[in-house]
Design a protein around this motif. Structure first.
Motif, PDB file in Angstrom:
ATOM      1  N   PHE A  15     -18.200  23.199  -4.672  1.00  7.79           N
ATOM      2  CA  PHE A  15     -17.468  24.103  -5.558  1.00  7.79           C
ATOM      3  C   PHE A  15     -17.722  25.570  -5.210  1.00  7.79           C
ATOM      4  O   PHE A  15     -17.664  26.434  -6.093  1.00  7.79           O
ATOM      5  CB  PHE A  15     -17.854  23.832  -7.019  1.00  7.79           C
ATOM      6  CG  PHE A  15     -17.526  22.450  -7.498  1.00  7.79           C
ATOM      7  CD1 PHE A  15     -16.211  21.998  -7.528  1.00  7.79           C
ATOM      8  CD2 PHE A  15     -18.527  21.587  -7.914  1.00  7.79           C
ATOM      9  CE1 PHE A  15     -15.913  20.718  -7.968  1.00  7.79           C
ATOM     10  CE2 PHE A  15     -18.239  20.309  -8.353  1.00  7.79           C
ATOM     11  CZ  PHE A  15     -16.922  19.868  -8.377  1.00  7.79           C
ATOM     12  N   THR A  17     -15.877  27.772  -3.773  1.00 10.75           N
ATOM     13  CA  THR A  17     -14.741  28.627  -4.139  1.00 10.75           C
ATOM     14  C   THR A  17     -14.768  28.936  -5.627  1.00 10.75           C
ATOM     15  O   THR A  17     -14.579  30.089  -6.050  1.00 10.75           O
ATOM     16  CB  THR A  17     -13.406  27.957  -3.740  1.00 10.75           C
ATOM     17  OG1 THR A  17     -13.420  27.728  -2.338  1.00 10.75           O
ATOM     18  CG2 THR A  17     -12.218  28.812  -4.117  1.00 10.75           C
ATOM     19  N   GLU A  18     -15.023  27.917  -6.443  1.00  2.98           N
ATOM     20  CA  GLU A  18     -15.104  28.104  -7.882  1.00  2.98           C
ATOM     21  C   GLU A  18     -16.302  28.978  -8.255  1.00  2.98           C
ATOM     22  O   GLU A  18     -16.240  29.769  -9.202  1.00  2.98           O
ATOM     23  CB  GLU A  18     -15.178  26.762  -8.602  1.00  2.98           C
ATOM     24  CG  GLU A  18     -13.903  25.945  -8.515  1.00  2.98           C
ATOM     25  CD  GLU A  18     -13.812  25.051  -7.272  1.00  2.98           C
ATOM     26  OE1 GLU A  18     -14.572  25.263  -6.292  1.00  2.98           O
ATOM     27  OE2 GLU A  18     -12.969  24.146  -7.282  1.00  2.98           O
ATOM     28  N   MET A  19     -17.406  28.846  -7.499  1.00  2.00           N
ATOM     29  CA  MET A  19     -18.576  29.684  -7.749  1.00  2.00           C
ATOM     30  C   MET A  19     -18.252  31.146  -7.474  1.00  2.00           C
ATOM     31  O   MET A  19     -18.691  32.037  -8.214  1.00  2.00           O
ATOM     32  CB  MET A  19     -19.754  29.237  -6.892  1.00  2.00           C
ATOM     33  CG  MET A  19     -20.381  27.952  -7.340  1.00  2.00           C
ATOM     34  SD  MET A  19     -21.780  27.559  -6.267  1.00  2.00           S
ATOM     35  CE  MET A  19     -22.196  25.926  -6.851  1.00  2.00           C
ATOM     36  N   GLU A  21     -15.348  32.564  -7.782  1.00  2.00           N
ATOM     37  CA  GLU A  21     -14.515  33.015  -8.897  1.00  2.00           C
ATOM     38  C   GLU A  21     -15.376  33.275 -10.138  1.00  2.00           C
ATOM     39  O   GLU A  21     -15.191  34.277 -10.838  1.00  2.00           O
ATOM     40  CB  GLU A  21     -13.429  31.986  -9.218  1.00  2.00           C
ATOM     41  CG  GLU A  21     -12.525  32.348 -10.364  1.00  2.00           C
ATOM     42  CD  GLU A  21     -11.633  33.562 -10.145  1.00  2.00           C
ATOM     43  OE1 GLU A  21     -11.181  34.151 -11.147  1.00  2.00           O
ATOM     44  OE2 GLU A  21     -11.373  33.931  -8.970  1.00  2.00           O
ATOM     45  N   ALA A  22     -16.330  32.386 -10.412  1.00  2.00           N
ATOM     46  CA  ALA A  22     -17.240  32.574 -11.551  1.00  2.00           C
ATOM     47  C   ALA A  22     -18.084  33.829 -11.347  1.00  2.00           C
ATOM     48  O   ALA A  22     -18.301  34.599 -12.296  1.00  2.00           O
ATOM     49  CB  ALA A  22     -18.125  31.345 -11.729  1.00  2.00           C
ATOM     50  N   ARG A  25     -15.912  36.825 -12.205  1.00  2.00           N
ATOM     51  CA  ARG A  25     -15.704  36.966 -13.654  1.00  2.00           C
ATOM     52  C   ARG A  25     -16.974  37.431 -14.374  1.00  2.00           C
ATOM     53  O   ARG A  25     -16.909  38.288 -15.268  1.00  2.00           O
ATOM     54  CB  ARG A  25     -15.206  35.657 -14.250  1.00  2.00           C
ATOM     55  CG  ARG A  25     -13.787  35.334 -13.801  1.00  2.00           C
ATOM     56  CD  ARG A  25     -13.269  34.030 -14.403  1.00  2.00           C
ATOM     57  NE  ARG A  25     -11.945  33.749 -13.925  1.00  2.00           N
ATOM     58  CZ  ARG A  25     -10.829  34.297 -14.414  1.00  2.00           C
ATOM     59  NH1 ARG A  25     -10.915  35.153 -15.413  1.00  2.00           N
ATOM     60  NH2 ARG A  25      -9.653  33.982 -13.917  1.00  2.00           N
ATOM     61  N   VAL A  77     -20.974  25.279 -12.676  1.00  2.00           N
ATOM     62  CA  VAL A  77     -19.591  25.327 -12.206  1.00  2.00           C
ATOM     63  C   VAL A  77     -19.190  23.963 -11.654  1.00  2.00           C
ATOM     64  O   VAL A  77     -19.967  23.335 -10.933  1.00  2.00           O
ATOM     65  CB  VAL A  77     -19.446  26.415 -11.124  1.00  2.00           C
ATOM     66  CG1 VAL A  77     -18.078  26.386 -10.490  1.00  2.00           C
ATOM     67  CG2 VAL A  77     -19.733  27.789 -11.702  1.00  2.00           C
ATOM     68  N   GLY A  78     -17.980  23.548 -11.991  1.00  2.00           N
ATOM     69  CA  GLY A  78     -17.431  22.323 -11.425  1.00  2.00           C
ATOM     70  C   GLY A  78     -17.194  21.249 -12.462  1.00  2.00           C
ATOM     71  O   GLY A  78     -17.793  21.257 -13.541  1.00  2.00           O
ATOM     72  N   ASP A  79     -16.304  20.327 -12.085  1.00  2.00           N
ATOM     73  CA  ASP A  79     -15.945  19.256 -13.015  1.00  2.00           C
ATOM     74  C   ASP A  79     -16.711  17.969 -12.756  1.00  2.00           C
ATOM     75  O   ASP A  79     -16.413  16.940 -13.348  1.00  2.00           O
ATOM     76  CB  ASP A  79     -14.435  19.001 -12.987  1.00  2.00           C
ATOM     77  CG  ASP A  79     -13.923  18.588 -11.625  1.00  2.00           C
ATOM     78  OD1 ASP A  79     -14.730  18.486 -10.673  1.00  2.00           O
ATOM     79  OD2 ASP A  79     -12.713  18.365 -11.493  1.00  2.00           O
ATOM     80  N   THR A 102     -18.441  25.475 -16.949  1.00  2.00           N
ATOM     81  CA  THR A 102     -17.012  25.747 -16.799  1.00  2.00           C
ATOM     82  C   THR A 102     -16.211  24.548 -17.288  1.00  2.00           C
ATOM     83  O   THR A 102     -15.059  24.687 -17.677  1.00  2.00           O
ATOM     84  CB  THR A 102     -16.632  26.062 -15.337  1.00  2.00           C
ATOM     85  OG1 THR A 102     -16.991  24.952 -14.494  1.00  2.00           O
ATOM     86  CG2 THR A 102     -17.304  27.339 -14.854  1.00  2.00           C
ATOM     87  N   HIS A 103     -16.823  23.378 -17.261  1.00  2.00           N
ATOM     88  CA  HIS A 103     -16.223  22.127 -17.735  1.00  2.00           C
ATOM     89  C   HIS A 103     -17.243  21.473 -18.668  1.00  2.00           C
ATOM     90  O   HIS A 103     -18.051  20.645 -18.229  1.00  2.00           O
ATOM     91  CB  HIS A 103     -15.886  21.205 -16.560  1.00  2.00           C
ATOM     92  CG  HIS A 103     -14.835  21.744 -15.664  1.00  2.00           C
ATOM     93  ND1 HIS A 103     -15.093  22.721 -14.716  1.00  2.00           N
ATOM     94  CD2 HIS A 103     -13.517  21.472 -15.580  1.00  2.00           C
ATOM     95  CE1 HIS A 103     -13.978  23.011 -14.082  1.00  2.00           C
ATOM     96  NE2 HIS A 103     -13.005  22.275 -14.586  1.00  2.00           N
TER      97      HIS A 103
END
Length: 111
Positions: A15, A17-19, A21-22, A25, A77-79, A102-103
């Motif tokens: 994750f 990419t998601e990290m 983004e987090a 933010r 972070v992550g689902d 995040t989830h």
């Protein structure tokens, strides 16, 4: 002068990419962000030797636990979470660090 809140990002390096983004933010929100700095699942000369990669993984795990100790809170972070992230969550909670997701449905302690 007071330091901003320190947030450590945890989760699988799948994750990354998601990290990022987090991180963006949380930074915009005024927090200091620390997160994994290496993705051992992606090829790189620094961990191309399997033996060296195993030693590095252990060092990076220790480093990430130090980041958790440094932080005011943890953001997962992550689902999906695996054993390493589950252990990081348990470690953070044992230190009394608040843990956000995040989830939220992946929280291993959610009822």
């Amino acid at each position: 002068m007071r330091l901003p809140r320190i947030v450590v990002i945890c989760g699988s390096t799948r994750f990354m990419t998601e990290m990022a983004e987090a991180d963006l933010r949380e930074t915009v929100a005024g927090n200091i962000v620390v997160k994994p700095g290496c993705d051992l699942k992606s090829p790189h000369a620094l961990w191309s030797d399997p033996g060296e990669a195993e030693v590095l993984k252990s060092r990076l795990d220790d480093l990430h636990r130090a980041k958790i100790r440094l932080a005011d809170e943890v953001l997962v972070v992550g689902d999906r979470i695996g054993d390493s992230t589950r252990a990081e969550i348990a470690y953070a909670r044992s230190l009394g660090r608040p843990v956000r997701f995040t989830h939220p449905e992946v929280d291993p302690d959610a009822s």
